[in-house]
Design an enzyme around this catalytic site. Structure first.
Site, PDB file in Angstrom:
ATOM      1  N   HIS A   1      51.446  56.917 -17.092  1.00  0.00           N
ATOM      2  CA  HIS A   1      50.240  56.675 -17.645  1.00  0.00           C
ATOM      3  C   HIS A   1      49.246  57.901 -17.611  1.00  0.00           C
ATOM      4  CE1 HIS A   1      46.923  53.393 -18.065  1.00  0.00           C
ATOM      5  NE2 HIS A   1      46.733  54.272 -18.665  1.00  0.00           N
TER       6      HIS A   1
ATOM      7  N   ARG B   1      47.852  49.396 -23.835  1.00  0.00           N
ATOM      8  CA  ARG B   1      47.918  48.814 -22.644  1.00  0.00           C
ATOM      9  C   ARG B   1      49.100  48.191 -22.326  1.00  0.00           C
ATOM     10  NH1 ARG B   1      44.509  51.275 -20.551  1.00  0.00           N
ATOM     11  NH2 ARG B   1      42.125  50.840 -20.137  1.00  0.00           N
TER      12      ARG B   1
ATOM     13  N   ASP C   1      53.873  54.713 -21.524  1.00  0.00           N
ATOM     14  CA  ASP C   1      53.105  55.251 -20.866  1.00  0.00           C
ATOM     15  C   ASP C   1      52.200  54.351 -19.916  1.00  0.00           C
ATOM     16  OD1 ASP C   1      51.810  57.875 -19.745  1.00  0.00           O
ATOM     17  OD2 ASP C   1      50.161  56.915 -20.914  1.00  0.00           O
TER      18      ASP C   1
ATOM     19  N   LEU D   1      45.035  50.615 -36.217  1.00  0.00           N
ATOM     20  CA  LEU D   1      44.554  51.693 -36.703  1.00  0.00           C
ATOM     21  C   LEU D   1      43.324  51.935 -36.111  1.00  0.00           C
ATOM     22  CD1 LEU D   1      46.335  53.724 -38.434  1.00  0.00           C
ATOM     23  CD2 LEU D   1      44.965  52.950 -40.275  1.00  0.00           C
ATOM     24  N   GLY D   2      43.042  52.084 -34.858  1.00  0.00           N
ATOM     25  CA  GLY D   2      41.810  52.750 -34.466  1.00  0.00           C
ATOM     26  C   GLY D   2      41.742  53.945 -34.180  1.00  0.00           C
ATOM     27  N   ARG D   3      40.853  54.412 -33.365  1.00  0.00           N
ATOM     28  CA  ARG D   3      40.959  56.192 -33.475  1.00  0.00           C
ATOM     29  C   ARG D   3      42.041  56.744 -33.111  1.00  0.00           C
ATOM     30  NH1 ARG D   3      36.432  53.932 -30.447  1.00  0.00           N
ATOM     31  NH2 ARG D   3      34.235  54.640 -31.047  1.00  0.00           N
ATOM     32  N   ILE D   4      42.856  56.219 -31.886  1.00  0.00           N
ATOM     33  CA  ILE D   4      44.148  56.911 -31.548  1.00  0.00           C
ATOM     34  C   ILE D   4      45.038  56.400 -32.494  1.00  0.00           C
ATOM     35  CG2 ILE D   4      46.023  56.524 -29.786  1.00  0.00           C
ATOM     36  CD1 ILE D   4      43.616  55.989 -27.757  1.00  0.00           C
TER      37      ILE D   4
ATOM     38  N   GLU E   1      51.466  48.873 -12.780  1.00  0.00           N
ATOM     39  CA  GLU E   1      51.600  50.198 -12.340  1.00  0.00           C
ATOM     40  C   GLU E   1      50.778  50.519 -11.314  1.00  0.00           C
ATOM     41  OE1 GLU E   1      48.559  52.446 -15.540  1.00  0.00           O
ATOM     42  OE2 GLU E   1      50.653  51.660 -16.274  1.00  0.00           O
TER      43      GLU E   1
END
Length: 315
Positions: A281, A234, A258, A153-156, A263
């Site tokens: 991505h 990631r 994503d 639960l960081g910024r994103i 990749e």
């Protein structure tokens, strides 16, 4: 005044290159036929690196540049930069947080919606003529009111939670600590328990050794045949082998991804699965965000060489 020489590890949009070249001499590592020889040729001039999150800068490269002062990362993730090697030399490291947060959260939420309602399949149903010849599209699954788990639960992660809240979802999260800003959410420390709670599991934590394969076979099993994983963080955060196996045998319902190991050359098994939504991505891939990311890379480099405080330092 001589412009600082910057080793550019990977390509940037044209507008970023044009702006960078106003202040710096760019040495394009990614265009070199012999990268090692190219670095050796210019090593005594290079004082900065401009890289991308997935490309980073490893110890060998850092050690090959005796005058290196700063590594500026185009992206929020910096796990591909050898921070230990940088710290040993007092080399500064910056990234581009915040400016991409909203777009990444948008794509994560959009993938959940698109996969749940099978929007891509429904379009194909129309285009193929099946709607006219076979009738209504098969029923799909709702999103509103379901249970969502957010791993990191960081910024994103927080912005994903805000979007889920607008759909009256039951939100739980797992992180290193319980956060005061998330009092309206349920804190579940154990990722397996979080997956057991969730219909949808968002993976939004940072990458690196500490979180490698944190979504393992136990977490995937706990999410179950009706569950969905959405990863906009990631690839290393998920045990891809366990994920592929669970998708193939139906012990996991769906994955919206994503990011991938190796990749853009992802494991070909993904391409034959029906229960995946694959994206290239591009969670931060809007004109607005990419321009803001490029500006922050540039502004950090300029601040450093002007002797000013860095805007978004990692080290």
């Amino acid at each position: 005044m001589t412009k600082p020489h910057i080793l550019q590890i990977g390509p940037y949009p044209t507008w970023d290159v044009e702006e960078l070249e106003k202040s710096f001499t760019l040495l394009k590592y990614y265009e070199a036929k012999d990268a090692e020889a190219f670095v050796a040729e210019h090593a005594d001039k290079i004082t900065g690196i401009a890289t991308r999150g997935e490309l980073g800068a490893n110890r060998a490269l850092i050690e090959a540049l005796p005058k290196l002062e700063i590594i500026s990362v185009y992206g929020v993730g910096y796990d591909a930069v050898d921070l230990t090697a940088a710290k040993e030399r007092n080399i500064r490291v910056t990234n581009t947080p915040d400016v991409l947060t909203q777009d990444v959260a948008d794509l994560g939420f959009a993938m959940m919606m698109a996969a749940s309602r099978n929007i891509i399949g429904a379009q194909q149903w129309v285009k193929s003529g099946n709607w006219a010849s076979k009738g209504m599209f098969p029923l799909q699954n709702r999103v509103f009111g379901k249970k969502v788990g957010i791993l990191g639960l960081g910024r994103i992660g927080y912005q994903v939670a805000r979007r889920c809240a607008a759909f009256d979802m039951d939100i739980a999260y797992s992180d290193l600590v319980e956060h005061d800003y998330a009092k309206d959410m349920t804190y579940v420390q154990d990722p397996v328990a979080l997956a057991e709670h969730a219909d949808f599991l968002f993976v939004t934590l940072t990458g690196g050794a500490a979180t490698k394969h944190i979504v393992n076979k136990d977490v995937i099993k706990a999410l179950g045949p009706n569950g969905m994983i959405i990863n906009v963080s990631r690839a290393s955060n998920i045990d891809e082998e366990a994920l592929l196996g669970a998708l193939a045998d139906g012990s996991l319902g769906f994955a919206a991804l994503d990011v991938f190991e190796g990749e853009p050359n992802l494991d070909p098994r993904f391409l034959s699965l029906e229960n995946v939504l694959l994206q290239p991505h591009h969670a931060s891939g809007t004109f607005e965000t990419r321009k803001a990311m490029g500006k922050l890379v540039r502004d950090n480099l300029i601040a450093h060489f002007d002797g000013r405080e860095l805007i978004s330092p990692v080290l």
